[in-house]
Design a protein around this motif. Structure first.
Motif, mmCIF file in Angstrom:
data_model
loop_
_atom_site.group_PDB
_atom_site.id
_atom_site.type_symbol
_atom_site.label_atom_id
_atom_site.label_comp_id
_atom_site.label_asym_id
_atom_site.label_seq_id
_atom_site.Cartn_x
_atom_site.Cartn_y
_atom_site.Cartn_z
ATOM 1 N N LEU A 4 4.409 -7.962 9.406
ATOM 2 C CA LEU A 4 4.106 -6.840 8.507
ATOM 3 C C LEU A 4 5.239 -5.830 8.576
ATOM 4 N N GLU A 5 5.689 -5.411 7.422
ATOM 5 C CA GLU A 5 6.669 -4.328 7.387
ATOM 6 C C GLU A 5 6.231 -3.328 6.324
ATOM 7 N N VAL A 6 6.008 -2.116 6.752
ATOM 8 C CA VAL A 6 5.592 -1.052 5.829
ATOM 9 C C VAL A 6 6.791 -0.141 5.628
ATOM 10 N N ARG A 21 2.200 9.954 4.038
ATOM 11 C CA ARG A 21 3.478 10.407 3.483
ATOM 12 C C ARG A 21 4.650 9.704 4.158
ATOM 13 N N GLY A 22 5.245 8.784 3.419
ATOM 14 C CA GLY A 22 6.501 8.162 3.868
ATOM 15 C C GLY A 22 6.422 7.447 5.197
ATOM 16 N N VAL A 23 5.413 6.591 5.358
ATOM 17 C CA VAL A 23 5.238 5.902 6.654
ATOM 18 C C VAL A 23 6.038 4.593 6.683
ATOM 19 N N ASP A 24 6.768 4.383 7.779
ATOM 20 C CA ASP A 24 7.480 3.118 8.040
ATOM 21 C C ASP A 24 6.900 2.522 9.319
ATOM 22 N N LEU A 25 6.521 1.243 9.262
ATOM 23 C CA LEU A 25 5.993 0.567 10.452
ATOM 24 C C LEU A 25 6.399 -0.893 10.416
ATOM 25 N N ALA A 223 -1.077 14.747 9.863
ATOM 26 C CA ALA A 223 -0.905 15.188 8.467
ATOM 27 C C ALA A 223 -0.243 14.118 7.612
ATOM 28 N N GLY A 224 -0.669 12.857 7.804
ATOM 29 C CA GLY A 224 -0.207 11.777 6.930
ATOM 30 C C GLY A 224 1.115 11.145 7.319
ATOM 31 N N ARG A 225 1.743 11.632 8.396
ATOM 32 C CA ARG A 225 3.031 11.049 8.805
ATOM 33 C C ARG A 225 2.925 10.488 10.216
ATOM 34 N N VAL A 226 3.781 9.497 10.514
ATOM 35 C CA VAL A 226 3.886 9.039 11.902
ATOM 36 C C VAL A 226 4.830 10.012 12.599
#
Ligand code: SF4
Length: 339
Positions: A4-6, A21-25, A223-226
């Motif tokens: 999985l790549e987000v 908001r703008g999450v990368d995982l 608040a929606g971010r990592v």
């Protein structure tokens, strides 16, 4: 290629509030990633967005690559297939997710009949195998949900999630409604299944201690971010972001009476996604905020090997985790008084 790549995932609900908001995982097969944060930080929204399970009218941008295929760009027929065979969800509160008037065996068999095109006999056989895999006798397939204990029902939910041999399991607070003994059993079961079947696991919880015990990596959301991500034990024991640090400090440590009798905490609540503060969204609650934090929203930066955190203090002697051996005075002062 990662399982999985987000990339740059943003979720905006109808009405205009961005909950993610703008999450990368990234997650590899056989890896367990914990998503932590208080209620309202965007964890469940992020998990639901991975399989496009959000209400219509919700705007989702970015990329969700599952085995290299972008879930957000798939046609609906493909999404429906991927929801069982590619990735599946274990929701919290099994009693709300199971149908009270159908036997659990029929509920587990349904996706096998629909998506695997199995014969009724084949689906029944597979259902029995799945029940045994999660520690229940195959004969319990004839039971109704109310005839099972809370722990047994959660095992049924896990069996159902495994029905079509997915590569990824998303578990949203899978043990929150269970007592600690059953919680430990279910967590060990999930760990075992991930290891045996080389699955990927995303586990969501507000309980950092449970995630640190179960997962390889931890991502803390605010608040929606990592705001911090890294190896689970490192983030739990030695967080670099002040929010992750405060979240970790809110849980008493076994063998540490001081933390048990005076757990640290953090005043206030996460912000409303429709009215986010300027600059770093954590600044109104941050015990070590600088004046500039009200204007500057820091991007994630390297915070050690395989770690990143979104705080201007990371990499400076002022970073909470980098004050070796010393607890930040400001965090000390932020402790609520012990009753
Ligand atoms: Fe606190 Fe500033 Fe770091 Fe945000 S950027 S967590 S307000 S110190």
């Amino acid at each position: 290629m990662s399982l999985l790549e987000v990339r740059d995932l943003t979720v905006t609900y109808a009405g205009g509030a961005a909950a993610v908001r703008g999450v990368d995982l990234r997650l590899d097969a056989g890896q367990k990633l914990g998503l932590a944060g208080e209620s309202g930080c965007g964890k469940s929204t992020l998990a639901l967005a991975l399989l496009r399970l959000l209400p219509s009218g919700t705007r989702v941008t970015g990329e969700v690559l599952l085995d290299g295929e972008d879930v957000l760009a798939m046609k609906w027929g493909r999404v429906r297939a991927v929801r069982w065979a590619g990735a599946s969800v274990v929701f919290q509160g099994a009693m709300h997710s199971l149908n009270a008037v159908h036997r659990i065996g029929d509920q587990i068999a349904e996706p096998i009949l629909l998506h695997r095109k199995a014969t009724p006999a084949g689906a029944k056989r597979k259902t029995g195998e799945l029940l045994e895999q999660v520690g229940l006798p195959a004969a319990r397939a004839g039971a109704y949900p109310h005839e099972l204990s809370g722990g047994q029902r959660q095992r049924v939910m896990i069996a159902m999630a495994l029905a079509c041999d997915p590569r990824l399991i998303i578990a949203d607070e899978p043990t929150t409604a269970l007592d600690v003994m059953i919680q430990a059993q279910i967590l060990r079961l999930i760990e075992q299944l991930v290891a045996d079947q080389d699955l990927g696991l995303i586990m969501i919880s507000h309980d950092l201690a449970v995630l640190a015990d179960t997962c390889d990596r931890l991502a803390v959301m605010y608040a929606g971010r990592v705001v911090e991500e890294g190896p689970a034990a490192k983030v739990y024991e030695d967080a670099r972001h002040p929010y992750a640090k405060a979240l970790s400090a809110a849980f008493p440590r076994i063998g540490d009476p001081a933390s048990r009798f005076a757990p640290q905490g953090l005043a206030g609540d996460p912000p409303d996604p429709a009215a986010l503060p300027s600059g770093c969204t954590f600044h109104p609650r941050c015990p070590v905020a600088l004046e500039s934090c009200a204007e500057q929203d820091p991007a994630p930066r390297a915070a050690g090997p395989e770690r990143r955190a979104a705080c201007v203090l990371v990499g400076t002697p002022e970073s909470p985790g980098e004050r070796t051996g010393q607890e930040p005075e400001a965090l000390e002062e932020a402790r609520p008084s012990t009753p």
